[in-house]
Design an enzyme around this catalytic site. Structure first.
Site, mmCIF file in Angstrom:
data_model
loop_
_atom_site.group_PDB
_atom_site.id
_atom_site.type_symbol
_atom_site.label_atom_id
_atom_site.label_comp_id
_atom_site.label_asym_id
_atom_site.label_seq_id
_atom_site.Cartn_x
_atom_site.Cartn_y
_atom_site.Cartn_z
ATOM 1 C CG ASN A 155 -1.774 1.196 1.380
ATOM 2 O OD1 ASN A 155 -1.849 1.997 0.454
ATOM 3 N ND2 ASN A 155 -2.426 1.339 2.520
ATOM 4 C CD1 TRP A 156 3.674 1.009 -2.765
ATOM 5 C CD2 TRP A 156 3.684 2.103 -4.731
ATOM 6 N NE1 TRP A 156 4.423 0.272 -3.652
ATOM 7 C CE2 TRP A 156 4.455 0.925 -4.861
ATOM 8 C CE3 TRP A 156 3.553 2.943 -5.827
ATOM 9 C CZ2 TRP A 156 5.078 0.567 -6.061
ATOM 10 C CZ3 TRP A 156 4.166 2.592 -7.016
ATOM 11 C CH2 TRP A 156 4.933 1.414 -7.128
ATOM 12 C CE LYS A 157 -0.365 3.330 4.664
ATOM 13 N NZ LYS A 157 -0.334 3.487 6.099
ATOM 14 C CD GLU A 172 -3.148 5.644 6.604
ATOM 15 O OE1 GLU A 172 -3.130 5.595 5.364
ATOM 16 O OE2 GLU A 172 -2.229 5.184 7.311
ATOM 17 C CG HIS A 179 -5.946 2.012 5.211
ATOM 18 N ND1 HIS A 179 -5.551 2.990 6.081
ATOM 19 C CD2 HIS A 179 -4.905 1.155 5.094
ATOM 20 C CE1 HIS A 179 -4.303 2.738 6.465
ATOM 21 N NE2 HIS A 179 -3.892 1.636 5.888
ATOM 22 C CD GLU A 206 -3.710 -2.333 7.386
ATOM 23 O OE1 GLU A 206 -2.625 -2.622 6.880
ATOM 24 O OE2 GLU A 206 -4.291 -1.267 7.171
ATOM 25 N N GLY A 258 2.768 -0.943 4.310
ATOM 26 C CA GLY A 258 2.808 0.466 3.922
ATOM 27 C C GLY A 258 4.239 0.935 3.710
ATOM 28 N N GLY A 259 4.792 1.580 4.731
ATOM 29 C CA GLY A 259 6.103 2.227 4.632
ATOM 30 C C GLY A 259 7.187 1.366 4.001
#
Ligand code: PGA
Length: 254
Positions: A9-11, A100, A98, A170, A237-238
């Site tokens: 997940n590159w966001k 976010e 998600h 998550e 993610g990161g």
């Protein structure tokens, strides 16, 4: 038996050319052996999807996901992207719910249930995210919270539909914080989620549904998390923004 999945997940990271570079680095790093054991999914920002799809043409190892879609099929919704549009450029999975999105865009499970139906309608597969905040865990409400999220978003689906869902557990306190859930915490919650699905849809479906862990997954902790019986891979993610780290995490799922 369910196959492990590792999804990136590159966001809202990577400008267009950086994203194309990152994907171009990852593609040759994924060997046939790796892809035989693990399903790789990459969720770049929307504006990368069409070009990413071209880069992945004839590639049977990496699948494309979107990070979100809108909850109506079409119409006067300025700035939104529909499920059908995503499918039309080769997207196969859509991340849905998600934390976010829940936090910054106030998405609730009723809205997510609408999105899920549209994602399925266009023959894509939802990756449904759930998880508790730190305060909810400290109050020992984590199972209650996750139960409500899953019941509201998924339990009106029929058997055929629910089989197409992947779930990502998550915990919000683990996302982007460097504090991952311990393998014991992850296993406990994943087993609990699988039991919820079993109660609703039976053993066969619950045994085949993929439940991914997300929240500060790194090459250093991926193996211990992915080795848990009910952890079927991860949503990263990161660490997915570095090709070497991401592929190392994928290999930890083998
Ligand atoms: P993280 O993000 O790996 O940076 O913690 C995971 C996610 O939000 O899916």
């Amino acid at each position: 038996m369910r196959k492990k999945i590792v999804a990136a997940n590159w966001k809202m990271n990577t400008f267009y050319f950086d994203g194309m570079k990152l994907l171009s680095e990852i593609i040759p790093m994924v060997s046939d052996e790796v892809s035989a054991d693990v399903k790789l999914i990459i969720a770049p920002p929307f504006i990368h999807l069409n070009s990413a799809s071209h880069l992945l043409v004839d590639n049977k190892k990496i699948f494309l996901a979107a990070q979100n879609c809108f909850f109506e099929a079409k119409g006067a919704y300025t700035g939104e992207i529909s499920a059908g549009m995503l499918a039309s450029v080769g997207v196969k999975y859509v991340i849905c719910g998600h934390s976010e999105r829940r936090k910054y865009f106030h998405e609730d499970d009723a809205v997510l249930a609408k999105k899920i139906l549209l994602i399925l309608k266009y023959n894509m597969q939802p990756i449904f995210c759930c998880g508790e905040t730190l305060a909810q865990r400290e109050e020992k409400k984590h199972k209650e919270v996750v139960t409500a999220q899953i019941e509201k978003a998924l339990f009106s689906l029929d058997e055929n539909q629910i089989q197409k869902i992947s779930i990502a557990y998550e915990p919000v306190w683990a996302i982007g914080t460097g504090v991952n859930a311990t393998p014991e915490q992850a296993q406990e919650m994943h087993a609990f989620i699988r039991q919820l699905i079993k109660n609703k849809s039976g053993k066969n479906i619950s045994e085949n549904i993929s439940i991914l862990y997300g929240g500060s997954v790194t090459p250093a902790n991926a193996k211990s998390l992915f080795s848990c019986e009910d952890v079927d891979g991860g949503l990263v993610g990161g660490a997915s923004l570095n090709s070497r780290d991401f592929v190392d995490i994928v290999k930890a799922a083998i």
